[in-house]
Design an enzyme around this catalytic site. Sequence first.
Site, short mmCIF file in Angstrom:
data_model
loop_
_atom_site.label_atom_id
_atom_site.label_comp_id
_atom_site.label_asym_id
_atom_site.label_seq_id
_atom_site.Cartn_x
_atom_site.Cartn_y
_atom_site.Cartn_z
N HIS A 6 40.54 45.19 55.21
CA HIS A 6 39.78 46.07 54.92
C HIS A 6 40.39 47.60 55.55
O HIS A 6 39.29 48.14 56.20
CB HIS A 6 38.47 45.75 55.15
C1 LIG Z 1 44.19 40.19 50.32
C2 LIG Z 1 43.23 41.30 50.25
C3 LIG Z 1 41.71 40.93 49.96
C4 LIG Z 1 40.78 41.79 49.92
N1 LIG Z 1 39.67 41.36 49.53
C5 LIG Z 1 38.68 42.29 49.16
C6 LIG Z 1 37.42 41.83 48.64
O1 LIG Z 1 37.31 40.85 48.39
N2 LIG Z 1 36.58 42.74 48.24
C7 LIG Z 1 36.70 44.16 48.84
O2 LIG Z 1 35.86 45.05 48.64
N3 LIG Z 1 37.91 44.68 49.20
C8 LIG Z 1 38.89 43.57 49.45
N4 LIG Z 1 40.21 44.16 49.93
C9 LIG Z 1 40.29 45.57 50.25
C10 LIG Z 1 40.43 46.52 48.82
O3 LIG Z 1 40.91 45.73 47.98
C11 LIG Z 1 41.01 47.71 49.22
O4 LIG Z 1 40.10 48.32 50.45
C12 LIG Z 1 41.06 48.74 48.13
O5 LIG Z 1 41.72 48.14 47.22
C13 LIG Z 1 42.21 50.06 48.80
O6 LIG Z 1 42.16 50.80 47.66
P1 LIG Z 1 43.26 51.88 48.03
O7 LIG Z 1 43.41 52.77 46.56
O8 LIG Z 1 42.88 52.79 49.08
O9 LIG Z 1 44.57 51.30 48.12
P2 LIG Z 1 45.47 50.26 47.54
O10 LIG Z 1 44.63 49.52 46.29
O11 LIG Z 1 46.22 49.37 48.38
O12 LIG Z 1 46.70 51.14 46.54
C14 LIG Z 1 47.81 51.83 47.09
C15 LIG Z 1 48.66 51.94 46.11
O13 LIG Z 1 49.68 52.80 46.33
C16 LIG Z 1 51.03 52.29 46.07
N5 LIG Z 1 51.81 52.94 47.17
C17 LIG Z 1 52.13 52.76 48.29
N6 LIG Z 1 52.83 53.52 48.92
C18 LIG Z 1 53.64 54.19 47.81
C19 LIG Z 1 54.88 54.86 47.78
N7 LIG Z 1 55.59 55.39 48.81
N8 LIG Z 1 55.28 55.28 46.32
C20 LIG Z 1 54.56 54.73 45.44
N9 LIG Z 1 53.40 53.99 45.46
C21 LIG Z 1 53.11 53.55 46.80
C22 LIG Z 1 50.59 50.85 46.49
O14 LIG Z 1 51.77 49.81 45.94
C23 LIG Z 1 49.56 50.55 45.99
O15 LIG Z 1 49.47 50.16 44.57
C24 LIG Z 1 41.13 43.30 50.36
C25 LIG Z 1 42.40 43.63 50.38
C26 LIG Z 1 43.41 42.80 50.59
C27 LIG Z 1 44.92 43.15 50.62
#
Ligand SMILES: Cc1cc2nc3c(=O)[nH]c(=O)nc-3n(C[C@H](O)[C@H](O)[C@H](O)COP(=O)(O)OP(=O)(O)OC[C@H]3O[C@@H](n4cnc5c(N)ncnc54)[C@H](O)[C@@H]3O)c2cc1C
Length: 502
Positions: A442
Site C-alpha cells: 500500500h
Molecule cells: C500485490 C498488490 C496487492 C494489493 N492489494 C490491494 C487490495 O487488495 N486492496 C487495496 O485497496 N489495495 C491493494 N493494493 C494497493 C492498490 O492496488 C494501489 O494502492 C493502487 O492500485 C495504486 O494506484 P496508482 O494509480 O497510484 O498506481 P498504479 O495502479 O500502480 O499505477 C501506476 C501505473 O503507471 C505505470 N507507469 C509507471 N511508470 C511509468 C512510466 N515511466 N511510463 C509509463 N507508465 C508508467 C505503471 O505501469 C502502472 O500501470 C495492492 C497492491 C499490490 C501491488
Amino acid sequence: MRSFDYVVVGAGSAGCVLAARLSEDPRTRVLLIEAGAADGPESMAIPPAWPTLIGSSVDWGYVTVPQPGTNGLVHPYPRGKVLGGSSSINAMAFLRGHRAGYDAWVRNGAAGWGYDDLLPFFKRAERAAGRDSDYRGTEGPMVVSSAENVHPLAHACLDAAVEVGHPVTADLNGKEQEGVAWLDTNIVDGARQSAADGYLHPASVRSNLTVAPNATVRRLTLSAGRCTGIEYSVDGELRWVEASREILLSAGTIGSAQLLMLSGIGPADHLREFHIDVVADLPGVGANLQDHPLAGITYSSAKPVPPTTNQHSDLIAMVRSRPDLPAPDVQLVFLDIAYHPPTLAGPTNGYTVGFSLMLPHSRGSVRLASSDPDTAPLINPNFLGDERDLAAMVTALRLAREAGEAQALAQWRSGEVLPGAAVRDDGELREYVRRVTGPYFHAVGTCRIGHDPLSVVDTELRVHGIEGLRVVDASVMPHIIGANTHATVLAIAERAATLIAR
Ligand SMILES: Cc1cc2nc3c(=O)[nH]c(=O)nc-3n(C[C@H](O)[C@H](O)[C@H](O)COP(=O)(O)OP(=O)(O)OC[C@H]3O[C@@H](n4cnc5c(N)ncnc54)[C@H](O)[C@@H]3O)c2cc1C
C-alpha cells in the site's frame, strides 16, 4: 503522435479514472500512456491466483533496499505494469479508510480532502447494491461485491472474532467503520474487475481517447517553468508528445516520484549527485514513503482447508489496540492460506490470521539509483524503522492470537506453527515480528499534498512551482489511511478529474 489536451502518464488505478472521466467531454483529446502491455496472463482474472502475479510479466519486479527494522530483509515490492496498473495484480479488497484519517489530512494542510469532501467521489466510483445510500454509491464503474461462496474457515473466523469481543459491523465502508465484517471486493461473476475493466475499457471506444500501452515515459519536458510534454520510448525508439493543457502524472507512488526526479524536480542535492539539472528544488519528492506493515500468525489445520474461489480473505476486522484511540489502528485479516515469508517453514495445510498497523509511524523514501530511467529506484519503506511500530505490531499480534486461539476455531486448529504457541514473551515476539513483517503493498506519500516545504503538490494536485503538471495517484496522500488503498486512490482521481475539468 498528434498533440493532446491532456497526457496521462500511467494507466493504473488513478490513470484509468482520469482517462475515462476527462474523455467524457468529446472536445477534450486525451492520451493515456502506459509502460506495461494491454493485457496480461489469464491468471490476472482469477481472484485466488493474485499472489502468483507477484514477480510475473505484469509486475515491475521491484525489491526494497535491505530493511534494518526487519533484520535486513529485502522484500519484493510489486507494482502492476499493465493496463489497470496495480489494480490488475492486487488482492481486490475494496475498503475505505476511517473518516478520521482523511480529516487528519485536512488538519495537515490538505484542505478539500476530508472524508465529507471525498464521500461523493467514493460513491461516484462504486456500484454497491443494497447498502446505505448515504454512504454507498450505486451507479459507479467499480462493482463492489461482498464475499459470495464464503469459505467455511471464514465462517469459523467470524465466530472467533465475535467470541473475543469484536462487534460485527454490516458494512466497513458505511457509517460504522469498526468491527468485523465480510470484505468488500472488486470481483464480478467470479473474476477480477480492475480499474481498466471498470473505467478504461468502456471508455476506450471514444475517438477522443488514445491509449498507448508498451510506451515507457523517460522524463518530462519542461520549458520556462512549464511542463510541455513527455519523452517516451517504444521498442527502444525515443518519441515525444505535447500536451496543450496539462501533463497528469499517475505513475504511482514509485513511478511518479522517480519521473519527477529524472526530470529535475526533487531534492536538489540528490539530483546533482546524478548530474541532473535542477528545475525545481522540491525536497519532499520521494520522501514520506509509507506502507502498512503486515505479518501473521500461522496455524496448521486439523482438516484439509478447501480451495477458495475468492481472494483468500473473506473476513476482515478493524480494531483498536487501545480503547482511548479515536479510530481503529489495527487490521486483522483472516486468510485461508498459510501466508508467511518464504524464509520460514510453514504448514502445507494451514491458515493465517494476519495483522497490520493502519497508522504506522515509520517513514521511508524513494531515491534514484541512476539518472538512467531504465534503472529501478531505491525503495525504502523503512518497515518498523520507528520503534513505536515494533511495539504496536506486538500488540497487534496478541490481538490476532486472541482470535486465533478462540474456541470457535478449535475444529480447524491443529496447532500454531508460526511463531509457535510457546513463543509468548515480549522479547521473543518482537524478534518474530522483525522476521516476518513485510509489505501490504500500500505504498503512498512520496508526492504529498500540502503547503509546507516538504509538500510536493498543492491542494489541487498541481506540482509546486511548475505550470501544467499535476500528480494524481497514491503518492499524493499526506499520510497513509486506515485501510487498503485502492478505493481511496479511485476517489482521489475522481475528485482530481472534477478539479481538472473545472
Ligand atoms: C500485490 C498488490 C496487492 C494489493 N492489494 C490491494 C487490495 O487488495 N486492496 C487495496 O485497496 N489495495 C491493494 N493494493 C494497493 C492498490 O492496488 C494501489 O494502492 C493502487 O492500485 C495504486 O494506484 P496508482 O494509480 O497510484 O498506481 P498504479 O495502479 O500502480 O499505477 C501506476 C501505473 O503507471 C505505470 N507507469 C509507471 N511508470 C511509468 C512510466 N515511466 N511510463 C509509463 N507508465 C508508467 C505503471 O505501469 C502502472 O500501470 C495492492 C497492491 C499490490 C501491488
